[in-house]
Design an enzyme around this catalytic site. Structure first.
Site, PDB file in Angstrom:
ATOM      1  N   ARG A 128      -3.895  18.379 -38.174  1.00 50.78           N
ATOM      2  CA  ARG A 128      -4.806  17.932 -37.118  1.00 50.78           C
ATOM      3  C   ARG A 128      -5.134  19.129 -36.224  1.00 50.78           C
ATOM      4  NH1 ARG A 128      -3.873  12.279 -37.630  1.00 50.78           N
ATOM      5  NH2 ARG A 128      -5.957  11.940 -36.843  1.00 50.78           N
ATOM      6  N   GLN A 133     -10.713  20.027 -38.246  1.00 52.62           N
ATOM      7  CA  GLN A 133     -11.338  18.799 -37.714  1.00 52.62           C
ATOM      8  C   GLN A 133     -12.461  18.248 -38.603  1.00 52.62           C
ATOM      9  OE1 GLN A 133     -12.230  19.885 -33.703  1.00 52.62           O
ATOM     10  NE2 GLN A 133     -11.442  17.966 -32.902  1.00 52.62           N
ATOM     11  N   ASP A 136     -11.114  16.193 -41.422  1.00 54.41           N
ATOM     12  CA  ASP A 136     -10.039  15.274 -41.035  1.00 54.41           C
ATOM     13  C   ASP A 136     -10.437  13.811 -41.313  1.00 54.41           C
ATOM     14  OD1 ASP A 136      -8.098  13.786 -39.795  1.00 54.41           O
ATOM     15  OD2 ASP A 136      -8.125  14.914 -37.925  1.00 54.41           O
ATOM     16  N   SER A 139      -8.983  11.013 -39.053  1.00 59.21           N
ATOM     17  CA  SER A 139      -9.712  10.815 -37.795  1.00 59.21           C
ATOM     18  C   SER A 139     -11.043  10.114 -38.011  1.00 59.21           C
ATOM     19  CB  SER A 139      -9.973  12.152 -37.095  1.00 59.21           C
ATOM     20  OG  SER A 139      -8.784  12.662 -36.574  1.00 59.21           O
ATOM     21  N   TYR A 234       2.080  14.088 -33.407  1.00 57.82           N
ATOM     22  CA  TYR A 234       2.382  12.689 -33.703  1.00 57.82           C
ATOM     23  C   TYR A 234       3.505  12.184 -32.799  1.00 57.82           C
ATOM     24  CZ  TYR A 234      -0.480  13.123 -37.868  1.00 57.82           C
ATOM     25  OH  TYR A 234      -1.536  13.318 -38.726  1.00 57.82           O
TER      26      TYR A 234
HETATM   27  P1  NAD Z   1      -1.424   7.791 -35.032  1.00 56.84           P
HETATM   28  O1  NAD Z   1      -2.388   7.004 -35.849  1.00 56.84           O
HETATM   29  O2  NAD Z   1      -0.296   8.467 -35.688  1.00 56.84           O
HETATM   30  O3  NAD Z   1      -0.835   6.798 -33.896  1.00 56.84           O
HETATM   31  C1  NAD Z   1      -1.701   6.098 -33.016  1.00 56.84           C
HETATM   32  C2  NAD Z   1      -1.199   6.193 -31.609  1.00 56.84           C
HETATM   33  O4  NAD Z   1      -0.045   5.349 -31.481  1.00 56.84           O
HETATM   34  C3  NAD Z   1      -0.741   7.590 -31.189  1.00 56.84           C
HETATM   35  O5  NAD Z   1      -1.466   7.974 -30.040  1.00 56.84           O
HETATM   36  C4  NAD Z   1       0.742   7.419 -30.921  1.00 56.84           C
HETATM   37  O6  NAD Z   1       1.197   8.248 -29.858  1.00 56.84           O
HETATM   38  C5  NAD Z   1       0.808   5.962 -30.556  1.00 56.84           C
HETATM   39  N1  NAD Z   1       2.149   5.336 -30.638  1.00 56.84           N
HETATM   40  C6  NAD Z   1       3.158   5.531 -31.517  1.00 56.84           C
HETATM   41  N2  NAD Z   1       4.206   4.748 -31.229  1.00 56.84           N
HETATM   42  C7  NAD Z   1       3.843   4.015 -30.134  1.00 56.84           C
HETATM   43  C8  NAD Z   1       4.493   3.004 -29.366  1.00 56.84           C
HETATM   44  N3  NAD Z   1       5.732   2.613 -29.620  1.00 56.84           N
HETATM   45  N4  NAD Z   1       3.814   2.492 -28.315  1.00 56.84           N
HETATM   46  C9  NAD Z   1       2.569   2.911 -28.013  1.00 56.84           C
HETATM   47  N5  NAD Z   1       1.907   3.841 -28.696  1.00 56.84           N
HETATM   48  C10 NAD Z   1       2.543   4.400 -29.747  1.00 56.84           C
HETATM   49  O7  NAD Z   1      -2.182   8.836 -34.137  1.00 56.84           O
HETATM   50  P2  NAD Z   1      -3.567   9.582 -34.428  1.00 56.84           P
HETATM   51  O8  NAD Z   1      -4.644   8.864 -33.757  1.00 56.84           O
HETATM   52  O9  NAD Z   1      -3.677   9.844 -35.877  1.00 56.84           O
HETATM   53  O10 NAD Z   1      -3.321  10.948 -33.656  1.00 56.84           O
HETATM   54  C11 NAD Z   1      -2.162  11.725 -33.947  1.00 56.84           C
HETATM   55  C12 NAD Z   1      -2.198  13.037 -33.194  1.00 56.84           C
HETATM   56  O11 NAD Z   1      -3.142  13.928 -33.754  1.00 56.84           O
HETATM   57  C13 NAD Z   1      -2.561  12.925 -31.736  1.00 56.84           C
HETATM   58  O12 NAD Z   1      -1.778  13.855 -31.000  1.00 56.84           O
HETATM   59  C14 NAD Z   1      -4.000  13.315 -31.704  1.00 56.84           C
HETATM   60  O13 NAD Z   1      -4.421  13.797 -30.433  1.00 56.84           O
HETATM   61  C15 NAD Z   1      -3.972  14.409 -32.726  1.00 56.84           C
HETATM   62  N6  NAD Z   1      -5.275  14.702 -33.297  1.00 56.84           N
HETATM   63  C16 NAD Z   1      -5.734  15.990 -33.224  1.00 56.84           C
HETATM   64  C17 NAD Z   1      -6.951  16.297 -33.778  1.00 56.84           C
HETATM   65  C18 NAD Z   1      -7.430  17.716 -33.722  1.00 56.84           C
HETATM   66  O14 NAD Z   1      -7.000  18.489 -32.920  1.00 56.84           O
HETATM   67  N7  NAD Z   1      -8.278  18.106 -34.614  1.00 56.84           N
HETATM   68  C19 NAD Z   1      -7.709  15.335 -34.406  1.00 56.84           C
HETATM   69  C20 NAD Z   1      -7.217  14.027 -34.473  1.00 56.84           C
HETATM   70  C21 NAD Z   1      -5.987  13.727 -33.918  1.00 56.84           C
END
Ligand code: NAD
Length: 385
Positions: A128, A133, A136, A139, A234
């Site tokens: 990520r 991006q 991805d 996303s 994550y």
């Molecule tokens: P994910 O699908 O793994 O999880 C969804 C959300 O659930 C996350 O925000 C996580 O913190 C939350 N979560 C987990 N356990 C929980 C609980 N018990 N209660 C409440 N919330 C809880 O997450 P995602 O959307 O795939 O994103 C993962 C990471 O990747 C994040 O840090 C996001 O900012 C990052 N990301 C970065 C980029 C980039 O820089 N290119 C792009 C996409 C995502």
């Protein structure tokens, strides 16, 4: 190089759904053919996402009636999902297979792919990072899922979402609570705000509070001690004590909400259970809960994978495969992710895809190569680590 795209509606990975998406669009086929690829598509591969065969042939693709004849010719096979184990024997030994392999939960398949000598690129393992991006797929599909879940919840709710003042009475805005404010959660928040609801959100990663507020939502503060995130961003798994504290602190917010959407995932692990049946029973009858994780274990007690159920008087939507509800956009975005990925590692001189395993994107996303499982995180997970 020969590139093959299957009609995955015909090759279901399980009986619970018919894949609507396709791994290429006519626009990406045009780019592939300009790069020098020979593109073969199984008949009707794009039909359910709104792209008839003719739209692909206009861009230089060849339509094949049955894949059995051509699987063995392909250098690269693009999947939305993953190959069926029955297809592996027909593939060329050193072919590159790209798709949502679901590798943490498909050990047997991944081991067979390694055993066969295939190179496998799992889009879930693409880092990520800013550079990745545009490739991805997690996303792109999660963004659409956030929108779709909110729209499904709004359709199932026996009330409207915005405030409405009329001579017949005033309707208060609906209250929406989003648990998990990652990519999908943030899109759900944005969609709920556009529909006029009051939005509250919670995530174990406190860094997202600002993002929630910038979308017009409120962030629920719960003190459950140190939570943090992995180096890849994550969420880390909570302790049992933290889980209990979170459930307790969320209870009032859930009871007070018309719609709750849970999007909490833990990378490579089963998702956490966030809402018990006792808590569901506190909600108003007819309220709606969407369990994004229903197919992979569930955030909500009583949610039924792939279905909508009434639990304690609450409509609990566990349909899954969310982005398929908007199959054309899901196809467009996924196909863009794949062309961007291939373009990044395409050598224009030799007209070959170069599998540079020193590159950080491929080092993490290529999970089998030359007869081995090449990803350490997966090897550990398979050993039970
Ligand atoms: P994910 O699908 O793994 O999880 C969804 C959300 O659930 C996350 O925000 C996580 O913190 C939350 N979560 C987990 N356990 C929980 C609980 N018990 N209660 C409440 N919330 C809880 O997450 P995602 O959307 O795939 O994103 C993962 C990471 O990747 C994040 O840090 C996001 O900012 C990052 N990301 C970065 C980029 C980039 O820089 N290119 C792009 C996409 C995502």
């Amino acid at each position: 190089m020969k590139l093959l795209v299957l009609n995955e509606a015909r090759h279901a990975i399980d009986d619970s759904f018919v894949e609507q998406r396709c791994a290429v669009t006519p626009a990406t086929v045009m780019r592939f053919t300009r790069m020098g690829f020979t593109v073969m598509l199984e008949q009707d591969a794009g039909a359910l996402s709104g792209y008839p065969d003719a739209a692909y042939t206009e861009q230089g693709a060849t339509i094949v009636k049955a894949t059995a004849d051509v699987l063995g010719d392909a250098d690269i096979v693009l999947y939305v999902n993953r190959p069926l184990s029955s297809q592996l024997a027909q593939l060329k030994a050193d072919a590159l297979v790209i798709g949502h392999i679901d590798p943490f939960f498909q050990q047997e398949l991944v081991e067979s792919m390694a055993g066969k000598g295939l190179s496998t690129l799992s889009v879930e393992m693409i880092p990520r990072s800013s550079r990745a991006q545009k490739m991805d797929a997690l996303s792109s599909q999660a963004s659409l899922a956030g929108y779709v879940m909110m729209m499904q919840a709004a359709n199932a709710l026996p009330s409207i979402l915005p405030m409405m003042m009329t001579p017949s009475g005033t309707i208060k805005p609906a209250k929406v609570f989003i648990i998990g404010a990652g990519v999908a959660g943030l899109q759900a928040i944005a969609t709920a705000k556009r529909l006029g609801a009051n939005v509250l959100a919670y995530d174990t990663r406190p860094v997202v509070a600002e993002q929630v507020e910038s979308l017009g939502g409120k962030f629920l503060k719960i003190d459950i001690g140190e939570t943090g995130q992995t180096k890849d961003g994550y969420a880390k798994e909570l302790t049992d004590e933290q889980k209990a504290k979170q459930q307790e602190a969320q209870r009032d917010a859930i009871a007070d909400s018309d719609i709750v959407i849970t999007t909490a995932q833990l990378f490579g692990r089963k998702p956490p259970v966030l809402i018990s049946k006792q808590t569901l029973a506190l909600m108003k009858p007819g309220s709606v809960v969407v369990d994004m994780a229903a197919l992979s274990g569930g955030n909500v007690e009583g949610s039924v994978p792939g279905e909508t159920a009434v639990v304690e008087g609450v409509t609990v939507i566990g349909d899954g495969n969310w982005s398929q509800r908007v199959a054309r956009d899901a196809t467009d975005m996924y196909a863009n992710n794949l062309i961007n990925l291939i373009d990044e590692f395409f050598d224009k001189e030799s007209k070959q895809f170069t599998l540079d395993l020193e590159d950080e994107i491929l080092a993490s996303s290529v999970i089998t190569h030359a007869g081995e499982i090449t990803n350490d995180m997966l090897k550990n997970a398979y050993k039970g680590g």
